[in-house]
Design an enzyme around this catalytic site. Structure first.
Site, mmCIF file in Angstrom:
data_model
loop_
_atom_site.group_PDB
_atom_site.id
_atom_site.type_symbol
_atom_site.label_atom_id
_atom_site.label_comp_id
_atom_site.label_asym_id
_atom_site.label_seq_id
_atom_site.Cartn_x
_atom_site.Cartn_y
_atom_site.Cartn_z
ATOM 1 N N GLU A 26 0.814 -1.296 0.022
ATOM 2 C CA GLU A 26 -0.030 0.025 -0.007
ATOM 3 C C GLU A 26 0.812 1.051 0.019
ATOM 4 O O GLU A 26 2.042 1.191 0.777
ATOM 5 C CB GLU A 26 -0.819 -0.072 1.109
ATOM 6 C CG GLU A 26 -0.056 0.193 2.642
ATOM 7 C CD GLU A 26 -1.280 0.652 3.597
ATOM 8 O OE1 GLU A 26 -1.664 1.957 3.821
ATOM 9 O OE2 GLU A 26 -1.728 -0.229 4.360
ATOM 10 N N THR B 65 -4.089 5.373 4.117
ATOM 11 C CA THR B 65 -4.526 6.682 4.536
ATOM 12 C C THR B 65 -5.662 7.293 4.046
ATOM 13 O O THR B 65 -5.584 8.193 3.659
ATOM 14 C CB THR B 65 -3.341 7.557 4.857
ATOM 15 O OG1 THR B 65 -2.144 6.901 5.161
ATOM 16 C CG2 THR B 65 -3.738 8.404 5.951
ATOM 17 N N LYS C 60 -7.730 -3.585 10.181
ATOM 18 C CA LYS C 60 -6.533 -3.187 10.420
ATOM 19 C C LYS C 60 -6.639 -2.564 12.009
ATOM 20 O O LYS C 60 -7.023 -1.707 12.503
ATOM 21 C CB LYS C 60 -6.156 -1.940 9.715
ATOM 22 C CG LYS C 60 -5.092 -1.178 10.003
ATOM 23 C CD LYS C 60 -4.986 -0.163 9.164
ATOM 24 C CE LYS C 60 -3.826 1.120 9.635
ATOM 25 N NZ LYS C 60 -3.778 2.185 8.514
#
Length: 210
Positions: free
Chosen positions: A40, A69, A128
Site C-alpha cells: 500500500e 490513509t 486493521k
C-alpha cells in the site's frame, strides 16, 4: 480482488510512505521484486497519487496495489483513478463506503470492540487493528479475538519482526508493516538494505505458516 483471501495467502502488507516520490516508487518496485505481494502507498505522503499511478503502470494490471490513509470519499475516488485495487483506512470515515462503492475492498482501521462491530456491519474485507504496538501488541490482539474469533484482523503500527511473529501466532490473518520494513528507503535510503529487510520479513511470514 478478493482482499481477504490475498491477506490469508500472503500474510504481509508493506506500507510505503516517504517524502521522496521517486524513492517511494523505487521502494514499491523493489518490494514487489522481493516477492512482497501486497503493498500500500500511503496518501499522507507527498505526490502519493502519482506514486500509485506510476507503480500501477510499472507493475501491470494484475499485481495488487493499495492506497493507504484513505480518509474521505474524495481520497477513495482519487486512489481508484490512480489505479489502486484496494483501500486501507485508519478508521471508519467516509472513505470506507466510497471505496466499496467503487469496487475497492477495504482494510478498515479499528481498535475497540465497538469499532469492530461497526466495521463488520459495513462489510469490510478485513480489520486493521491500529495502533497495535501502542495498544498491547499480541496480548491485545488475543483479547480482541475472544469475542471475534473469526474476524480477519491485520495488526498495524509498530510491527517489527518480533511483533509480527507474536501477532501471527496469536491469530492475525496478516500484519501490516511500515518503517520496520521500509526504513528510510522511501526517503532516498538504501534499497539494498530494504531488500534485506524484505527477505527477513518474508521469512517471518514463512515461519508462521509452517
Amino acid at each position: 480482488m478478493d482482499l481477504t483471501a490475498a491477506l490469508a495467502t500472503h500474510r504481509l502488507v508493506a506500507i510505503v510512505r516517504g517524502e521522496n516520490p521517486d524513492a517511494a516508487l523505487r521502494t514499491v518496485l523493489a518490494l514487489a521484486e522481493e516477492g512482497i505481494e501486497l503493498i500500500e502507498v500511503s496518501l499522507a505522503a507527498p505526490d502519493a497519487l502519482a506514486v500509485v499511478e506510476r507503480a500501477r503502470h510499472a507493475l501491470g494490471p494484475d499485481r495488487p496495489l493499495g492506497a493507504g490513509t484513505v480518509l474521505t470519499a474524495a481520497d477513495a475516488r482519487a486512489a481508484h483513478r490512480a489505479g489502486a485495487d484496494f483501500a486501507v483506512t485508519p478508521g471508519l470515515g467516509d472513505g470506507v463506503g466510497a471505496a466499496q462503492e467503487l469496487g475497492m475492498p477495504v482494510l478498515a482501521g479499528v481498535l475497540t470492540p465497538t469499532e469492530v462491530i461497526a466495521a463488520r456491519a459495513l462489510g469490510v474485507a478485513a480489520l486493521k487493528v491500529f495502533p497495535i504496538a501502542q495498544s498491547g501488541g499480541a496480548a491485545y490482539l488475543k483479547a480482541l479475538r475472544g469475542p471475534f474469533p473469526d474476524a480477519p484482523f491485520v495488526p498495524v503500527g509498530g510491527v517489527d519482526e518480533a511483533v509480527a511473529r507474536a501477532c501471527l501466532a496469536a491469530g492475525a490473518i496478516a500484519v501490516g508493516v511500515g518503517s520496520p520494513l521500509v526504513g528510510d528507503a522511501a526517503d532516498g535510503g538504501s534499497v539494498t538494505a530494504l531488500r534485506e529487510r524484505a527477505r527477513r520479513f518474508r521469512e517471518v511470514v514463512a515461519e508462521a505458516t509452517r
